[in-house]
Design a protein around this motif. Structure first.
Motif, PDB file in Angstrom:
ATOM      1  N   LEU A 203       0.827  -1.206   0.000  1.00 18.13           N
ATOM      2  CA  LEU A 203       0.000   0.000   0.000  1.00 18.13           C
ATOM      3  C   LEU A 203       0.864   1.260   0.000  1.00 18.13           C
ATOM      4  O   LEU A 203       0.549   2.242  -0.685  1.00 18.13           O
ATOM      5  CB  LEU A 203      -0.929  -0.008   1.212  1.00 18.13           C
ATOM      6  N   GLU A 204       1.949   1.244   0.750  1.00 18.69           N
ATOM      7  CA  GLU A 204       2.859   2.386   0.789  1.00 18.69           C
ATOM      8  C   GLU A 204       3.480   2.633  -0.584  1.00 18.69           C
ATOM      9  O   GLU A 204       3.609   3.772  -1.038  1.00 18.69           O
ATOM     10  CB  GLU A 204       3.967   2.147   1.811  1.00 18.69           C
ATOM     11  N   LEU A 205       3.865   1.563  -1.235  1.00 12.46           N
ATOM     12  CA  LEU A 205       4.515   1.676  -2.529  1.00 12.46           C
ATOM     13  C   LEU A 205       3.587   2.324  -3.545  1.00 12.46           C
ATOM     14  O   LEU A 205       4.001   3.148  -4.364  1.00 12.46           O
ATOM     15  CB  LEU A 205       4.934   0.283  -3.009  1.00 12.46           C
ATOM     16  N   ALA A 206       2.314   1.966  -3.483  1.00 18.03           N
ATOM     17  CA  ALA A 206       1.335   2.540  -4.409  1.00 18.03           C
ATOM     18  C   ALA A 206       1.175   4.036  -4.199  1.00 18.03           C
ATOM     19  O   ALA A 206       0.904   4.780  -5.155  1.00 18.03           O
ATOM     20  CB  ALA A 206      -0.005   1.837  -4.248  1.00 18.03           C
ATOM     21  N   ARG A 207       1.344   4.494  -2.962  1.00 20.12           N
ATOM     22  CA  ARG A 207       1.194   5.929  -2.678  1.00 20.12           C
ATOM     23  C   ARG A 207       2.364   6.742  -3.227  1.00 20.12           C
ATOM     24  O   ARG A 207       2.293   7.967  -3.292  1.00 20.12           O
ATOM     25  CB  ARG A 207       1.050   6.147  -1.170  1.00 20.12           C
ATOM     26  N   GLU A 208       3.431   6.065  -3.628  1.00 27.86           N
ATOM     27  CA  GLU A 208       4.602   6.765  -4.154  1.00 27.86           C
ATOM     28  C   GLU A 208       4.438   7.174  -5.613  1.00 27.86           C
ATOM     29  O   GLU A 208       5.244   7.945  -6.130  1.00 27.86           O
ATOM     30  CB  GLU A 208       5.840   5.868  -4.026  1.00 27.86           C
ATOM     31  N   VAL A 209       3.430   6.627  -6.280  1.00 25.47           N
ATOM     32  CA  VAL A 209       3.284   6.907  -7.711  1.00 25.47           C
ATOM     33  C   VAL A 209       2.029   7.720  -7.976  1.00 25.47           C
ATOM     34  O   VAL A 209       1.061   7.673  -7.223  1.00 25.47           O
ATOM     35  CB  VAL A 209       3.228   5.604  -8.530  1.00 25.47           C
ATOM     36  N   ASP A 210       2.074   8.473  -9.053  1.00 30.70           N
ATOM     37  CA  ASP A 210       0.913   9.221  -9.523  1.00 30.70           C
ATOM     38  C   ASP A 210       0.181   8.324 -10.516  1.00 30.70           C
ATOM     39  O   ASP A 210       0.690   8.043 -11.604  1.00 30.70           O
ATOM     40  CB  ASP A 210       1.381  10.510 -10.199  1.00 30.70           C
ATOM     41  N   THR A 211      -1.004   7.865 -10.147  1.00 22.96           N
ATOM     42  CA  THR A 211      -1.722   6.936 -11.017  1.00 22.96           C
ATOM     43  C   THR A 211      -2.068   7.558 -12.364  1.00 22.96           C
ATOM     44  O   THR A 211      -2.345   6.837 -13.326  1.00 22.96           O
ATOM     45  CB  THR A 211      -3.013   6.438 -10.334  1.00 22.96           C
ATOM     46  N   ALA A 212      -2.043   8.882 -12.446  1.00 21.24           N
ATOM     47  CA  ALA A 212      -2.299   9.542 -13.731  1.00 21.24           C
ATOM     48  C   ALA A 212      -1.210   9.213 -14.749  1.00 21.24           C
ATOM     49  O   ALA A 212      -1.412   9.329 -15.959  1.00 21.24           O
ATOM     50  CB  ALA A 212      -2.401  11.056 -13.539  1.00 21.24           C
ATOM     51  N   GLU A 213      -0.031   8.799 -14.258  1.00 19.15           N
ATOM     52  CA  GLU A 213       1.068   8.440 -15.152  1.00 19.15           C
ATOM     53  C   GLU A 213       0.915   7.026 -15.712  1.00 19.15           C
ATOM     54  O   GLU A 213       1.640   6.638 -16.624  1.00 19.15           O
ATOM     55  CB  GLU A 213       2.404   8.514 -14.407  1.00 19.15           C
ATOM     56  N   LEU A 214      -0.014   6.256 -15.160  1.00 21.30           N
ATOM     57  CA  LEU A 214      -0.146   4.855 -15.538  1.00 21.30           C
ATOM     58  C   LEU A 214      -1.168   4.685 -16.647  1.00 21.30           C
ATOM     59  O   LEU A 214      -2.177   5.388 -16.694  1.00 21.30           O
ATOM     60  CB  LEU A 214      -0.576   4.020 -14.327  1.00 21.30           C
ATOM     61  N   ASP A 215      -0.932   3.728 -17.536  1.00 22.77           N
ATOM     62  CA  ASP A 215      -1.944   3.410 -18.531  1.00 22.77           C
ATOM     63  C   ASP A 215      -3.072   2.630 -17.868  1.00 22.77           C
ATOM     64  O   ASP A 215      -2.964   2.200 -16.717  1.00 22.77           O
ATOM     65  CB  ASP A 215      -1.339   2.619 -19.702  1.00 22.77           C
ATOM     66  N   GLU A 216      -4.167   2.453 -18.603  1.00 24.63           N
ATOM     67  CA  GLU A 216      -5.354   1.837 -18.008  1.00 24.63           C
ATOM     68  C   GLU A 216      -5.085   0.428 -17.506  1.00 24.63           C
ATOM     69  O   GLU A 216      -5.526   0.048 -16.413  1.00 24.63           O
ATOM     70  CB  GLU A 216      -6.499   1.807 -19.028  1.00 24.63           C
ATOM     71  N   GLU A 217      -4.352  -0.350 -18.279  1.00 26.14           N
ATOM     72  CA  GLU A 217      -4.069  -1.722 -17.877  1.00 26.14           C
ATOM     73  C   GLU A 217      -3.288  -1.764 -16.570  1.00 26.14           C
ATOM     74  O   GLU A 217      -3.597  -2.544 -15.667  1.00 26.14           O
ATOM     75  CB  GLU A 217      -3.295  -2.454 -18.974  1.00 26.14           C
ATOM     76  N   THR A 218      -2.282  -0.897 -16.456  1.00 24.55           N
ATOM     77  CA  THR A 218      -1.475  -0.876 -15.239  1.00 24.55           C
ATOM     78  C   THR A 218      -2.288  -0.407 -14.042  1.00 24.55           C
ATOM     79  O   THR A 218      -2.128  -0.922 -12.932  1.00 24.55           O
ATOM     80  CB  THR A 218      -0.242   0.026 -15.429  1.00 24.55           C
ATOM     81  N   ARG A 219      -3.173   0.569 -14.255  1.00 23.80           N
ATOM     82  CA  ARG A 219      -4.037   1.024 -13.155  1.00 23.80           C
ATOM     83  C   ARG A 219      -4.921  -0.119 -12.650  1.00 23.80           C
ATOM     84  O   ARG A 219      -5.127  -0.268 -11.439  1.00 23.80           O
ATOM     85  CB  ARG A 219      -4.904   2.199 -13.610  1.00 23.80           C
ATOM     86  N   ILE A 220      -5.429  -0.919 -13.573  1.00 26.56           N
ATOM     87  CA  ILE A 220      -6.251  -2.065 -13.181  1.00 26.56           C
ATOM     88  C   ILE A 220      -5.428  -3.078 -12.409  1.00 26.56           C
ATOM     89  O   ILE A 220      -5.838  -3.587 -11.360  1.00 26.56           O
ATOM     90  CB  ILE A 220      -6.898  -2.714 -14.423  1.00 26.56           C
ATOM     91  N   GLU A 221      -4.228  -3.370 -12.920  1.00 24.35           N
ATOM     92  CA  GLU A 221      -3.355  -4.336 -12.239  1.00 24.35           C
ATOM     93  C   GLU A 221      -3.061  -3.879 -10.813  1.00 24.35           C
ATOM     94  O   GLU A 221      -3.117  -4.660  -9.865  1.00 24.35           O
ATOM     95  CB  GLU A 221      -2.032  -4.490 -12.999  1.00 24.35           C
ATOM     96  N   LEU A 222      -2.754  -2.603 -10.684  1.00 28.38           N
ATOM     97  CA  LEU A 222      -2.415  -2.068  -9.367  1.00 28.38           C
ATOM     98  C   LEU A 222      -3.620  -2.127  -8.430  1.00 28.38           C
ATOM     99  O   LEU A 222      -3.483  -2.486  -7.250  1.00 28.38           O
ATOM    100  CB  LEU A 222      -1.914  -0.628  -9.499  1.00 28.38           C
ATOM    101  N   ALA A 223      -4.786  -1.803  -8.941  1.00 31.84           N
ATOM    102  CA  ALA A 223      -5.999  -1.852  -8.104  1.00 31.84           C
ATOM    103  C   ALA A 223      -6.255  -3.272  -7.595  1.00 31.84           C
ATOM    104  O   ALA A 223      -6.618  -3.469  -6.432  1.00 31.84           O
ATOM    105  CB  ALA A 223      -7.203  -1.351  -8.899  1.00 31.84           C
ATOM    106  N   ILE A 224      -6.054  -4.260  -8.455  1.00 35.81           N
ATOM    107  CA  ILE A 224      -6.276  -5.651  -8.057  1.00 35.81           C
ATOM    108  C   ILE A 224      -5.292  -6.062  -6.971  1.00 35.81           C
ATOM    109  O   ILE A 224      -5.663  -6.704  -5.976  1.00 35.81           O
ATOM    110  CB  ILE A 224      -6.166  -6.582  -9.280  1.00 35.81           C
ATOM    111  N   VAL A 225      -4.040  -5.687  -7.136  1.00 34.58           N
ATOM    112  CA  VAL A 225      -3.027  -6.037  -6.129  1.00 34.58           C
ATOM    113  C   VAL A 225      -3.314  -5.325  -4.805  1.00 34.58           C
ATOM    114  O   VAL A 225      -3.218  -5.930  -3.731  1.00 34.58           O
ATOM    115  CB  VAL A 225      -1.611  -5.699  -6.642  1.00 34.58           C
ATOM    116  N   LEU A 226      -3.678  -4.047  -4.869  1.00 40.47           N
ATOM    117  CA  LEU A 226      -3.959  -3.304  -3.639  1.00 40.47           C
ATOM    118  C   LEU A 226      -5.188  -3.850  -2.928  1.00 40.47           C
ATOM    119  O   LEU A 226      -5.231  -3.902  -1.689  1.00 40.47           O
ATOM    120  CB  LEU A 226      -4.139  -1.820  -3.949  1.00 40.47           C
TER     121      LEU A 226
END
Length: 303
Positions: A203-226
Motif C-alpha cells: 500500500l505504501e509503494l502505491a502511494r509513491e506513484v501518480d496513477t495519472a502516469e499509468l496506462d489503463e491496464e497498469t491502473r487495473i493491475e495495481l488496483a487488483i493487487v492493492l
C-alpha cells in the motif's frame, strides 16, 4: 502467500498483475525487451521520455579515480566463472528479433557483449511462462553482462518474479526504476511485497506513484493487487473501494477488464453482497472470451 493458483483474483500470483516480462509478440509494457513482429497490432508503446545513459568509459570521466569494481581482487576470476556457468544459447538466435528500442539501450555496451545480452534477453522472454527457473538464469546472465542498462535489470526483476524469487525481483525492479525514472512496474513490485507478507508495504509503494502516469491496464493491475493487500489485512470493505476506483464496467471487454470484474465480484462476496457478486461474476464471464478465469464455477457456487 506466493500461491500462483489462488483463485480469488486479487494478486498476480492469483490472477492479478499479469506482467509477463519480455514477450516475443511485441505486446509488452514497462520497457521490457520484446521480439519484433512486422505489422503487429499496437506496435511500440508510448514511452515517457527517452532514456539517458551515461557514456560508458567516456573520455577521461574516471581518470585518476579509484574503481572498486573491475580492479578489486578476484573480480576477473569471478567474471570468468560466471561466464562459464551461463546457460547455453541456441545458435539460431537473431538479436534483431528484439524491439529496436531495446537494442538502442544495449548500444551502451561493447558490441559482442551487447549481442550476448540481447540473446539472453530473448531466451528469458521465450522461457518465462514454461520454464521460469531457466528464464531467470538467462536473465541473471544478461544482468551480469549488462547490469548498468535499466531494461536488463527490469527483465531480471520480472524473471525473478515469475520464478517466485520475491526479494530478488524487488531489488532488480527498484534498480531499474532508479535508472529509468517513472513509476516502473509498480503493480508487480506491490505484489512482491504481498508475497513477502508485507501488505502494508504494498500500500505504501502505491502511494509513491501518480496513477495519472499509468496506462489503463497498469491502473487495473495495481488496483487488483492493492485490493489483495486490503484483504490480507482483513479490510474487505476497503478492498471494494480500491477496486471501485478502477471503474469496473459491465460492458467492458478484454482480459484486464474481465479480471477487474472478477476481483470486484470476489470483494463484494467477502463483505456479504452475494447477489451483486453473482452479477459481476456474470459480467466477468461475458468479458472473458478466452475462458481464462473460473467464473463458471463461481457462478455455479452462488446459484
Amino acid at each position: 502467500m506466493g500461491d500462483y493458483n489462488s483463485r480469488n483474483g486479487n494478486s498476480s500470483r492469483g490472477g492479478g498483475s499479469r506482467s509477463e516480462g519480455p514477450r516475443r509478440d511485441g505486446a509488452n509494457r514497462g520497457g521490457n525487451p520484446r521480439r519484433r513482429e512486422e505489422g503487429a497490432e499496437g506496435g511500440r508503446p508510448e514511452r515517457s521520455g527517452a532514456r539517458k545513459h551515461a557514456q560508458r568509459g567516456g573520455s577521461g570521466r574516471n581518470v585518476g579515480k579509484f574503481q572498486a569494481g573491475p580492479n578489486r581482487a578476484g573480480f576477473r576470476e569471478e567474471r570468468i566463472v560466471a561466464r562459464q556457468n551461463e546457460p547455453d544459447l541456441p545458435s539460431d538466435l537473431d538479436v534483431k528479433d528484439l524491439d529496436p528500442s531495446v537494442l538502442q539501450d544495449l548500444r551502451s555496451l561493447a558490441k559482442d557483449n551487447a549481442d550476448a545480452v540481447a540473446k539472453h534477453l530473448i531466451m528469458a522472454a521465450t522461457l518465462m511462462a514454461d520454464d521460469p527457473q531457466l528464464a531467470l538464469r538467462h536473465a541473471r546472465a544478461a544482468k551480469d553482462r549488462g547490469g548498468r542498462v535499466s531494461v536488463v535489470r527490469e527483465t531480471a526483476g520480472i524473471a525473478a518474479y515469475h520464478a517466485g524469487e520475491w526479494k530478488e525481483a524487488l531489488s532488480e525492479l527498484r534498480a531499474a526504476r532508479r535508472m529509468s525514472g517513472g513509476p516502473g512496474l509498480v503493480a508487480v513490485m506491490a505484489d512482491c511485497e504481498r508475497a513477502l507478507e508485507r501488505p502494508e508495504k504494498a500500500l505504501e509503494l502505491a502511494r509513491e506513484v501518480d496513477t495519472a502516469e499509468l496506462d489503463e491496464e497498469t491502473r487495473i493491475e495495481l488496483a487488483i493487487v492493492l485490493a489483495g493487500a486490503r484483504h490480507d489485512l482483513g479490510q474487505h470493505e476497503a478492498a471494494v473501494v480500491e477496486l471501485g476506483k478502477a471503474d469496473p464496467r459491465p460492458d467492458a471487454e478484454g482480459v484486464s477488464a474481465s479480471r477487474l470484474m472478477y476481483a470486484y465480484a470476489d470483494a463484494l462476496l467477502a463483505v456479504g453482497r452475494k447477489d451483486e457478486a453473482k452479477k459481476w461474476f456474470e459480467y466477468s464471464k461475458k468479458a472473458d472470451v478466452d475462458g481464462l478465469l473460473d467464473t463458471v464455477d463461481r457462478i455455479r457456487e452462488l446459484s
